[in-house]
Design an enzyme around this catalytic site. Structure first.
Site, PDB file in Angstrom:
ATOM      1  N   ASP A 124      48.824  39.319  41.543  1.00 56.38           N
ATOM      2  CA  ASP A 124      48.726  40.269  40.431  1.00 56.38           C
ATOM      3  C   ASP A 124      50.090  40.877  40.101  1.00 56.38           C
ATOM      4  OD1 ASP A 124      46.354  40.519  39.070  1.00 56.38           O
ATOM      5  OD2 ASP A 124      45.451  41.921  40.499  1.00 56.38           O
ATOM      6  N   LYS A 180      37.290  34.563  37.176  1.00 52.96           N
ATOM      7  CA  LYS A 180      38.484  34.131  37.914  1.00 52.96           C
ATOM      8  C   LYS A 180      38.117  33.028  38.903  1.00 52.96           C
ATOM      9  CE  LYS A 180      40.763  38.577  37.304  1.00 52.96           C
ATOM     10  NZ  LYS A 180      41.024  39.924  37.806  1.00 52.96           N
ATOM     11  N   GLN A 219      40.388  43.324  43.036  1.00 54.57           N
ATOM     12  CA  GLN A 219      39.927  43.714  41.708  1.00 54.57           C
ATOM     13  C   GLN A 219      39.912  45.236  41.584  1.00 54.57           C
ATOM     14  OE1 GLN A 219      39.181  41.515  39.147  1.00 54.57           O
ATOM     15  NE2 GLN A 219      39.032  43.348  37.882  1.00 54.57           N
TER      16      GLN A 219
END
Ligand code: NDP
Length: 280
Positions: free
Chosen positions: A116, A49, A93
Site C-alpha cells: 500500500d 482484491k 484494509q
C-alpha cells in the site's frame, strides 16, 4: 473535444500485463490481505482484491479477523506475515476498528512488503524521489494521465485533498513528474479560483460533485478520485461530471475511472515487491 479517460480499459490492460509478468517469473508472488471486523464496504474491496490477484496468478490469502481482535493480536499476525517467505505483499484494509491504532499497525509492516506504500519509510522515499512502493490510488492516477497523454512537465496541477492515502502522495508524484503543484484542502480560501488556474485537476475530497463545471479551465485534464454514494443510491465523484466534461480536455468518469486502477496498481506493487525481495 473532451476525451474520456477509460479507467476500466486501462486497468484491464495493466492487469493483463501483470499476469504476463507473473507467468514469466517462475513462482507465484504472495499477497496477504488482512481484514478486521465486518465493515461491508471493506469486505467488498477485500473480495475484489483477492479475485483480481488470483486472476493475475498471484497467490492471495485473506486473513479475516473478528472486530474485537486486540491490537497486540493484530501485530502478532503482521509479524507472522513479515516472517513468511511466501508472502511478498501485506495489505491491512482500512479503516480499522477504533480500539486499534492504524499508525502502529502500518509501522509494523515490513517496508519491503508494504504494497500500500503507507509505511513511513516508503512515504519518505517517495518524497525523497527514491524508488519506493507507492500508494496505489495516486499511482493509478499517474498511469491514467500517462495513458491520456497529458503532459505534466511545467503544467499547473491542483490536488484537491491532502490525505496521507491520496492527496499528499499524489502531490509528491506530480512534483516528481515536473508539474507545478498546488495542494488545496478544507482551509483553502477560494477553491474555485485555484481550480480555474489549473491545467491538471486531481479531486480527492469525498464531497459529491463539489467541483463544478465553471471551476474547470478549458482543456484541463480532470481526474476524479472521489467516490460518493447519493441518497438515491447512485455513485458520483467529487466533480460534477456532465458540466465538467463540457469544458475539460480529458476527464475520468465515476465509476470506471480511478477505482479500477487502484486494484491493478496493487497487483503491480505486489509483483514489484516480490521481484525486489526475491531477486534484488
Ligand atoms: P479524506 O477524508 O482522508 O481526505 C479528504 C481531504 O479533502 C482532506 O484533505 C480535506 O481537507 C479535504 N476536504 C474535505 N472537504 C473539503 C472541502 N469542502 N473543500 C476543500 N477540501 C476539502 O479522504 P481520502 O483522501 O481518503 O479520500 C478522498 C475521496 O477519494 C473519497 O471520496 C474516497 O472515497 C475516495 N477514494 C477513492 C479511491 C479509489 O480507489 N478511487 C481510493 C481512496 C479514496 P482537510 O485536510 O483540511 O480536512
Amino acid at each position: 473535444m473532451t476525451r474520456l479517460i477509460d479507467g476500466r480499459a486501462i486497468a484491464a490492460a495493466l492487469r493483463a500485463a501483470v499476469a504476463e509478468q507473473v507467468a514469466r517469473l517462475g513462482y507465484r508472488p504472495g499477497l496477504a490481505v488482512v481484514l478486521v471486523g465486518e465493515d461491508p464496504a471493506s469486505a467488498v474491496y477485500v473480495r475484489a482484491k483477492d479475485r483480481a490477484a488470483g486472476a493475475a496468478g498471484i497467490a492471495a490469502q485473506t486473513r479475516h479477523l473478528p472486530a474485537d481482535t486486540s491490537e497486540a493480536d493484530l501485530l502478532a499476525v503482521i509479524a507472522g506475515l513479515n516472517a513468511d517467505p511466501a508472502v511478498d505483499g501485506i495489505l491491512v484494509q482500512l479503516p480499522l476498528p477504533p480500539h486499534i491504532r492504524a499508525r502502529a499497525v502500518i509501522e509494523a509492516i515490513d517496508p519491503a512488503k508494504d504494497v500500500d506504500g503507507f509505511h513511513p519509510i516508503n512515504v519518505g522515499r517517495l518524497h525523497d524521489g527514491v524508488a519506493a512502493l507507492v500508494p496505489c490510488t495516486p499511482l493509478g492516477v499517474m498511469k491514467l494521465l500517462a495513458a491520456a497523454d497529458v503532459s505534466l512537465r511545467g503544467a499547473r496541477a491542483l490536488v484537491l485533498g491532502r490525505s496521507a492515502i491520496v492527496g499528499r502522495p499524489m502531490a509528491a508524484l506530480l512534483t516528481a513528474a515536473d508539474a507545478t503543484v498546488t495542494v488545496a484542502h478544507s482551509r483553502t480560501r477560494d477553491l474555485a479560483a485555484e481550480c480555474r488556474r489549473a491545467e491538471v485537476v486531481v479531486a480527492a475530497i469525498g464531497r459529491a460533485e463539489m467541483v463544478r463545471g465553471d471551476w474547470i479551465a478549458a482543456g484541463a485534464a480532470v481526474i476524479d478520485v472521489g467516490i460518493n454514494r447519493l441518497p438515491d443510491g447512485r455513485l458520483v465523484g467529487d466533480v460534477a461530471y456532465a458540466e465538467a466534461a463540457e469544458v475539460a480536455g480529458a476527464i475520468t468518469p465515476v465509476p470506471g475511472g480511478v477505482g479500477p486502477m487502484t486494484i491493478a496498481c496493487l497487483l503491480e506493487n505486489t509483483v514489484r515487491a516480490a521481484m525486489a525481495r526475491r531477486d534484488p
